[in-house]
Scaffold this motif. Sequence first.
Motif, PDB file in Angstrom:
ATOM      1  N   VAL A   1       0.836  -1.192   0.000  1.00 40.58           N
ATOM      2  CA  VAL A   1       0.000   0.000   0.000  1.00 40.58           C
ATOM      3  C   VAL A   1       0.878   1.252   0.000  1.00 40.58           C
ATOM      4  CG1 VAL A   1      -1.726   1.312   1.292  1.00 40.58           C
ATOM      5  CG2 VAL A   1      -1.905  -1.183   1.156  1.00 40.58           C
ATOM      6  N   ALA A   2       1.919   1.247   0.834  1.00 41.75           N
ATOM      7  CA  ALA A   2       2.802   2.413   0.951  1.00 41.75           C
ATOM      8  C   ALA A   2       3.500   2.729  -0.359  1.00 41.75           C
ATOM      9  CB  ALA A   2       3.825   2.179   2.054  1.00 41.75           C
ATOM     10  N   ALA A   3       3.852   1.704  -1.113  1.00 44.80           N
ATOM     11  CA  ALA A   3       4.522   1.928  -2.394  1.00 44.80           C
ATOM     12  C   ALA A   3       3.602   2.667  -3.360  1.00 44.80           C
ATOM     13  CB  ALA A   3       4.972   0.599  -2.985  1.00 44.80           C
ATOM     14  N   ASP A   4       2.328   2.263  -3.411  1.00 40.39           N
ATOM     15  CA  ASP A   4       1.361   2.952  -4.268  1.00 40.39           C
ATOM     16  C   ASP A   4       1.181   4.399  -3.825  1.00 40.39           C
ATOM     17  OD1 ASP A   4       0.922   0.827  -5.918  1.00 40.39           O
ATOM     18  OD2 ASP A   4      -1.086   0.353  -5.184  1.00 40.39           O
ATOM     19  N   VAL A   5       1.030   4.587  -2.521  1.00 43.07           N
ATOM     20  CA  VAL A   5       0.822   5.928  -1.985  1.00 43.07           C
ATOM     21  C   VAL A   5       2.010   6.830  -2.319  1.00 43.07           C
ATOM     22  CG1 VAL A   5       0.686   7.254   0.166  1.00 43.07           C
ATOM     23  CG2 VAL A   5      -0.747   5.220  -0.142  1.00 43.07           C
ATOM     24  N   PHE A   6       3.207   6.325  -2.125  1.00 48.96           N
ATOM     25  CA  PHE A   6       4.409   7.127  -2.380  1.00 48.96           C
ATOM     26  C   PHE A   6       4.503   7.516  -3.855  1.00 48.96           C
ATOM     27  CE2 PHE A   6       8.996   7.534  -3.317  1.00 48.96           C
ATOM     28  CZ  PHE A   6       9.311   8.554  -2.433  1.00 48.96           C
ATOM     29  N   ASP A   7       4.195   6.592  -4.758  1.00 43.68           N
ATOM     30  CA  ASP A   7       4.246   6.894  -6.190  1.00 43.68           C
ATOM     31  C   ASP A   7       3.273   8.023  -6.543  1.00 43.68           C
ATOM     32  OD1 ASP A   7       6.188   5.003  -6.617  1.00 43.68           O
ATOM     33  OD2 ASP A   7       4.826   3.477  -7.415  1.00 43.68           O
ATOM     34  N   HIS A   8       2.051   7.927  -6.035  1.00 41.65           N
ATOM     35  CA  HIS A   8       1.060   8.973  -6.318  1.00 41.65           C
ATOM     36  C   HIS A   8       1.475  10.304  -5.700  1.00 41.65           C
ATOM     37  CE1 HIS A   8      -2.098   6.712  -8.360  1.00 41.65           C
ATOM     38  NE2 HIS A   8      -2.005   5.759  -7.451  1.00 41.65           N
ATOM     39  N   ALA A   9       1.987  10.260  -4.470  1.00 35.97           N
ATOM     40  CA  ALA A   9       2.363  11.497  -3.793  1.00 35.97           C
ATOM     41  C   ALA A   9       3.518  12.196  -4.498  1.00 35.97           C
ATOM     42  CB  ALA A   9       2.734  11.205  -2.333  1.00 35.97           C
ATOM     43  N   THR A  10       4.536  11.443  -4.887  1.00 35.73           N
ATOM     44  CA  THR A  10       5.687  12.058  -5.543  1.00 35.73           C
ATOM     45  C   THR A  10       5.316  12.594  -6.922  1.00 35.73           C
ATOM     46  OG1 THR A  10       6.400   9.838  -6.240  1.00 35.73           O
ATOM     47  CG2 THR A  10       7.428  10.770  -4.271  1.00 35.73           C
ATOM     48  N   ALA A  11       4.379  11.916  -7.587  1.00 38.35           N
ATOM     49  CA  ALA A  11       3.910  12.439  -8.873  1.00 38.35           C
ATOM     50  C   ALA A  11       3.188  13.770  -8.697  1.00 38.35           C
ATOM     51  CB  ALA A  11       2.981  11.426  -9.541  1.00 38.35           C
ATOM     52  N   ARG A  12       2.374  13.881  -7.638  1.00 38.40           N
ATOM     53  CA  ARG A  12       1.677  15.139  -7.379  1.00 38.40           C
ATOM     54  C   ARG A  12       2.642  16.237  -6.972  1.00 38.40           C
ATOM     55  NH1 ARG A  12      -3.774  16.279  -6.401  1.00 38.40           N
ATOM     56  NH2 ARG A  12      -4.031  14.343  -7.601  1.00 38.40           N
ATOM     57  N   ILE A  13       3.645  15.887  -6.187  1.00 39.19           N
ATOM     58  CA  ILE A  13       4.660  16.872  -5.782  1.00 39.19           C
ATOM     59  C   ILE A  13       5.396  17.408  -7.005  1.00 39.19           C
ATOM     60  CG2 ILE A  13       6.847  17.170  -4.561  1.00 39.19           C
ATOM     61  CD1 ILE A  13       5.724  15.151  -2.471  1.00 39.19           C
ATOM     62  N   ALA A  14       5.754  16.494  -7.897  1.00 39.15           N
ATOM     63  CA  ALA A  14       6.478  16.904  -9.101  1.00 39.15           C
ATOM     64  C   ALA A  14       5.649  17.819  -9.975  1.00 39.15           C
ATOM     65  CB  ALA A  14       6.911  15.666  -9.888  1.00 39.15           C
ATOM     66  N   ALA A  15       4.324  17.622  -9.950  1.00 42.46           N
ATOM     67  CA  ALA A  15       3.444  18.416 -10.797  1.00 42.46           C
ATOM     68  C   ALA A  15       3.057  19.738 -10.157  1.00 42.46           C
ATOM     69  CB  ALA A  15       2.174  17.610 -11.112  1.00 42.46           C
ATOM     70  N   SER A  16       3.335  19.887  -8.865  1.00 45.15           N
ATOM     71  CA  SER A  16       2.893  21.094  -8.154  1.00 45.15           C
ATOM     72  C   SER A  16       3.884  22.246  -8.347  1.00 45.15           C
ATOM     73  CB  SER A  16       2.718  20.786  -6.676  1.00 45.15           C
ATOM     74  OG  SER A  16       3.940  20.439  -6.084  1.00 45.15           O
TER      75      SER A  16
END
Length: 208
Positions: free
Chosen positions: A193-208
């Motif tokens: 679960v944490a791996a999925d969460v981290f991937d989504h979070a880092t993608a959003r950070i990169a886009a922000s």
Amino acid sequence: MSRLFITFEGIDGSGKSTQARMLADALRGAGHQVVATREPGGSPGAEEIRALVLEGDPDRWSAETEILLFTAARRDHLERLIDPALAADQIVVCDRFADSTRMYQGLRGPGLRKIVDDLHALMIGREPDLTFIIDMDPAKGHARAKGRQTAEERFEDFGTELQEQMRAGFLDLAKAHPDRCIVIDGDRTADAVAADVFDHATARIAAS
């Protein structure tokens, strides 16, 4: 530096608290400045209110009174921790926020959801940038939550019916707000679960 407000939501026992902690640790490891917090709580005044609402008999407070208590705690939390951290360009990772009030209190009677939303608009006025909804079968989540045997079991004592209503409510919320809500399958290992969460979070950070 990144400024992002990330929240975790889900039924009791879904693992959101574990995932919030794991994401905060992972983001720090990646070099980000992160403030990890929780609701109700996160500031001294809000922590005092936490004890009032999470302990005692299920019928200790009406849903209307709970809405007022949670909003008061959230306002203090916002003023003293969340807003200052975001102003300093930090990432805030919060275990629960207003969506929990929309579910736990807003689903317990006619017109309550509107009260939650109206009071939120008046006194809080902020939504997360990204919300992870950790999805879990209500029976499994409830059994896991009751197995913790802590003093903060007041909402677990409402039973699985409320958990089922909340799960449906969280999934409806995700459909209504696809721009900020991501549903994550919580019926896996914490690391998966944490791996999925981290991937989504880092993608959003990169886009922000």
